[in-house]
Scaffold this motif. Structure first.
Motif, short mmCIF file in Angstrom:
data_model
loop_
_atom_site.label_atom_id
_atom_site.label_comp_id
_atom_site.label_asym_id
_atom_site.label_seq_id
_atom_site.Cartn_x
_atom_site.Cartn_y
_atom_site.Cartn_z
N SER A 71 0.82 -1.22 0.00
CA SER A 71 0.00 0.00 0.00
C SER A 71 0.85 1.26 0.00
CB SER A 71 -0.93 0.02 1.22
OG SER A 71 -1.86 -1.04 1.14
N GLU A 72 2.16 1.11 0.16
CA GLU A 72 3.06 2.24 0.04
C GLU A 72 4.43 1.77 -0.44
OE1 GLU A 72 3.51 4.25 3.81
OE2 GLU A 72 5.23 3.01 4.33
N LEU A 73 5.15 2.68 -1.06
CA LEU A 73 6.50 2.43 -1.53
C LEU A 73 7.37 3.58 -1.05
CD1 LEU A 73 8.66 0.98 -3.28
CD2 LEU A 73 7.80 2.33 -5.22
N VAL A 74 8.47 3.25 -0.37
CA VAL A 74 9.38 4.27 0.14
C VAL A 74 10.76 4.05 -0.49
CG1 VAL A 74 10.47 5.29 2.16
CG2 VAL A 74 8.12 4.43 2.32
N LEU A 75 11.26 5.10 -1.11
CA LEU A 75 12.59 5.09 -1.72
C LEU A 75 13.43 6.14 -1.01
CD1 LEU A 75 11.29 5.29 -5.39
CD2 LEU A 75 11.98 3.20 -4.21
N HIS A 76 14.57 5.73 -0.47
CA HIS A 76 15.40 6.67 0.29
C HIS A 76 16.86 6.48 -0.11
CE1 HIS A 76 16.39 8.61 4.47
NE2 HIS A 76 16.78 9.35 3.44
N VAL A 77 17.43 7.50 -0.72
CA VAL A 77 18.84 7.44 -1.11
C VAL A 77 19.63 8.46 -0.30
CG1 VAL A 77 18.51 9.06 -3.04
CG2 VAL A 77 20.45 7.50 -3.05
N ARG A 78 20.77 8.00 0.21
CA ARG A 78 21.69 8.86 0.97
C ARG A 78 23.05 8.83 0.28
NH1 ARG A 78 19.07 5.64 4.76
NH2 ARG A 78 17.77 6.71 6.31
N SER A 79 23.62 10.02 0.07
CA SER A 79 24.88 10.09 -0.68
C SER A 79 25.83 11.09 -0.04
CB SER A 79 24.61 10.51 -2.13
OG SER A 79 23.66 9.67 -2.74
N LEU A 80 27.11 10.83 -0.23
CA LEU A 80 28.17 11.77 0.16
C LEU A 80 28.85 12.20 -1.13
CD1 LEU A 80 29.70 13.07 2.57
CD2 LEU A 80 31.36 11.21 2.33
N ILE A 81 28.75 13.50 -1.43
CA ILE A 81 29.17 14.00 -2.74
C ILE A 81 30.09 15.20 -2.57
CG2 ILE A 81 28.35 14.92 -4.94
CD1 ILE A 81 25.61 13.62 -4.21
N GLU A 82 31.18 15.19 -3.31
CA GLU A 82 32.11 16.32 -3.33
C GLU A 82 31.97 17.06 -4.65
OE1 GLU A 82 36.91 17.28 -2.98
OE2 GLU A 82 36.17 15.21 -2.92
N VAL A 83 31.74 18.37 -4.58
CA VAL A 83 31.63 19.21 -5.76
C VAL A 83 32.76 20.23 -5.72
CG1 VAL A 83 30.14 20.72 -7.13
CG2 VAL A 83 29.13 18.93 -5.70
N ARG A 84 33.53 20.29 -6.80
CA ARG A 84 34.70 21.17 -6.85
C ARG A 84 34.46 22.35 -7.77
NH1 ARG A 84 37.34 15.94 -8.30
NH2 ARG A 84 37.98 14.90 -6.37
N GLU A 85 35.14 23.46 -7.47
CA GLU A 85 35.11 24.61 -8.37
C GLU A 85 35.77 24.22 -9.68
OE1 GLU A 85 33.83 27.49 -8.17
OE2 GLU A 85 33.54 28.03 -6.05
N THR A 86 35.26 24.76 -10.77
CA THR A 86 35.84 24.50 -12.08
C THR A 86 36.19 25.82 -12.76
OG1 THR A 86 33.66 24.47 -13.13
CG2 THR A 86 34.55 22.36 -12.37
N SER A 87 37.21 25.78 -13.60
CA SER A 87 37.55 26.97 -14.37
C SER A 87 36.57 27.12 -15.52
CB SER A 87 38.98 26.86 -14.90
OG SER A 87 39.10 25.73 -15.74
N ARG A 88 36.24 28.34 -15.86
CA ARG A 88 35.31 28.62 -16.95
C ARG A 88 35.99 29.49 -17.99
NH1 ARG A 88 31.95 30.11 -12.35
NH2 ARG A 88 30.55 28.40 -11.77
N PRO A 89 35.68 29.27 -19.24
CA PRO A 89 36.27 30.12 -20.29
C PRO A 89 35.67 31.53 -20.26
CG PRO A 89 34.62 28.66 -21.23
CD PRO A 89 34.78 28.24 -19.79
N VAL A 90 36.41 32.46 -20.80
CA VAL A 90 35.88 33.81 -21.01
C VAL A 90 34.83 33.71 -22.11
CG1 VAL A 90 36.42 36.16 -21.72
CG2 VAL A 90 38.05 34.86 -20.31
#
Length: 296
Positions: A71-90
């Motif tokens: 009668s119910e469905l539960v989806l639970h995701v847990r994550s450890l994520i690293e996001v780094r700064e990136t260089s961007r072109p002019v």
């Protein structure tokens, strides 16, 4: 920046479901600027069959089949994520937009072939002459591609209102354009359709955006939400991410889950059920920064 991300979805059914099969895009992928250090997906009730694979676009994908009544469905995701700064072109130093498609057609390298497939229509970004005309205002002949894409991003932010009640996940892009309102998914599709109408390669990105609490108040648990933006192809620089909902270049506050031609390729939960009747959905997302240092 390092984040702990929790995404919990609960489906409640008015009539028990006897059988269901789902395809899930809930596990974040790794990009050059992002590392998923760990992720865990819990599902209740426990699936009869559960398999993991990588889809065509290299996104993690989980297939589940439930053969017991529920009668119910539960989806639970847990994550450890690293996001780094990136260089961007002019922006002004990127290649002219009207040279890109022709160069990709004659280039047999893997990056070029990968980018070329994102220059065409997809089910949710169909060609429309009005969209082409709207895009052309940002892309006069010879304009650098990132300069034009940033101008288009700014115009969409200016010309369209964010309105959660205006659209659904099924609203066609021409209706979004006519109504001048929608949500992040709509604005990502809109800019994708505009860019592809000019054969500028661009891809859909699903993920999360770190939200900030009002000054002097704690952020509510579960108050974050899934988000959508896009990447535009800049030769010699690769994919550059743009967020038309917020009129900005994507930063370390954006956490990507997957990429595709449009939402249909990376919808978080998709599938079929037998039974169920009416159903309700409760979603709680938390994106919590825990460190700024790069992990080894």
């Amino acid at each position: 920046m390092i984040y702990e991300v929790s995404h919990r979805t609960r489906y409640s059914y008015s009539i028990p479901v006897s059988f269901s099969h789902h395809v899930l895009h809930l596990s974040p992928r790794t990009f050059p600027h992002q590392v998923c250090h760990r992720t865990a997906l819990s599902i209740s009730p426990t699936p009869t069959i559960q398999t993991a694979r990588t889809d065509y676009f290299a996104n993690p994908e989980t297939h589940i089949t439930l053969q017991e009544q529920h009668s119910e469905l539960v989806l639970h995701v847990r994550s450890l994520i690293e996001v780094r700064e990136t260089s961007r072109p002019v922006p002004a130093e990127t290649r002219p937009w009207d040279e890109i498609y022709g160069s990709l057609v004659s280039d047999i390298s893997e990056p070029a072939r990968n980018a070329l497939q994102f220059a065409f229509d997809s089910p949710r970004t169909r060609y429309n002459v009005d969209l082409r005309d709207y895009a052309t205002a940002s892309f006069p002949p010879g304009r650098p591609v990132l300069e034009g894409a940033l101008d288009l991003t700014r115009r969409i932010f200016r010309d369209f209102d964010y309105d959660k009640t205006a659209t659904t996940v099924w609203t066609p892009i021409d209706e979004v354009f006519a109504g001048r309102r929608g949500v992040c998914q709509d604005f990502a599709h809109l800019e994708l359709a505009c860019l592809r109408s000019l054969r500028v390669p661009a891809r859909y990105v699903s993920g999360y955006l770190l939200t900030k609490s009002p000054e002097g108040k704690d952020k509510l648990v579960g108050s974050d939400a899934s988000h959508a933006w896009l990447s535009v192809w800049c030769p010699e620089h690769g994919w550059i991410d743009l967020d038309p909902t917020n009129n900005l270049l994507v930063s370390v506050e954006h956490v990507a889950i997957g990429i595709g031609r449009d939402y249909g390729d990376v919808s978080l939960v998709n599938g079929v059920i037998f039974g169920g009747g009416a159903h309700t959905i409760e979603v709680a997302v938390d994106v919590n920064p825990i460190a700024a240092a790069t992990m080894s």
